[in-house]
Write a protein that holds these residues in place. Structure first.
Motif, PDB file in Angstrom:
ATOM      1  N   LYS A   2       0.842  -1.196   0.000  1.00  0.00           N
ATOM      2  CA  LYS A   2       0.000   0.000   0.000  1.00  0.00           C
ATOM      3  C   LYS A   2       0.883   1.253   0.000  1.00  0.00           C
ATOM      4  N   CYS A  66     -12.039   6.500  -5.206  1.00  0.00           N
ATOM      5  CA  CYS A  66     -12.316   5.233  -5.894  1.00  0.00           C
ATOM      6  C   CYS A  66     -11.909   5.323  -7.362  1.00  0.00           C
ATOM      7  N   GLY A  69      -8.308   4.984  -7.868  1.00  0.00           N
ATOM      8  CA  GLY A  69      -7.720   3.702  -7.501  1.00  0.00           C
ATOM      9  C   GLY A  69      -7.202   3.639  -6.077  1.00  0.00           C
ATOM     10  N   GLN A  72     -11.416   0.875  -2.796  1.00  0.00           N
ATOM     11  CA  GLN A  72     -12.289  -0.064  -3.492  1.00  0.00           C
ATOM     12  C   GLN A  72     -13.693   0.117  -2.926  1.00  0.00           C
ATOM     13  N   THR A  87      -6.798  -2.137  -1.839  1.00  0.00           N
ATOM     14  CA  THR A  87      -7.272  -2.160  -3.221  1.00  0.00           C
ATOM     15  C   THR A  87      -6.729  -3.332  -4.033  1.00  0.00           C
TER      16      THR A  87
END
Length: 144
Positions: A2, A66, A69, A72, A87
């Motif tokens: 992440k 969202c 990206g 989610q 994600t």
């Protein structure tokens, strides 16, 4: 892995998103508190600290994150949307007893193939329902 808060800021500003104080606060909140958040829960948590924050700003920011990206979007229940901070590819388990949403590190073989029965698969969003381990343990403890 992440991205860090700073890396997310760079990506978003590189996409032309104006990073207002409220948007930065929402993004930082999500980086500090992993999980599956509703817009209302985020608003409730941030409103005391950011008095000018509106529900509309939270909803619009989550939508933009969202699209970028960074989140989610999960619609596991009819009337509630959750925003997942993880994600990468994974599935979810929804506990019928306590309502917990748990990430499951499962890969979808259909998504890996990219096609199913002639259809192109862009992403896979699947969830399982039942009783989570914590609720099962609680039930066993109550029987003792």
């Amino acid at each position: 892995m992440k991205p860090t808060f700073e890396e997310s800021l760079e990506v978003l500003s590189g996409q032309g998103l104006v990073l207002t104080l409220q948007r930065r606060a929402i993004l930082q909140f999500l980086h500090e508190r992993q999980g599956h958040w509703t817009a209302e829960a985020i608003y409730t948590q941030l409103r005391p600290r950011y008095g000018s924050l509106s529900r509309a700003t939270v909803y619009k920011t989550l939508e933009l994150l969202c699209e970028a990206g960074e989140l989610q979007c999960l619609r596991l229940c009819r009337d509630v949307t959750h925003f997942d901070t993880f994600t990468g590819p994974h599935h979810h388990f929804l506990c019928d007893t306590c309502g917990a949403i748990i990430d499951l590190p499962l890969e979808c073989p259909i998504q890996a193939r990219g096609r199913v029965e002639g259809h192109r698969v862009d992403r896979c969003v699947a969830f399982f329902t039942g009783v989570c381990e914590g609720c099962l343990d609680q039930s066993v403890d109550q029987l003792r």
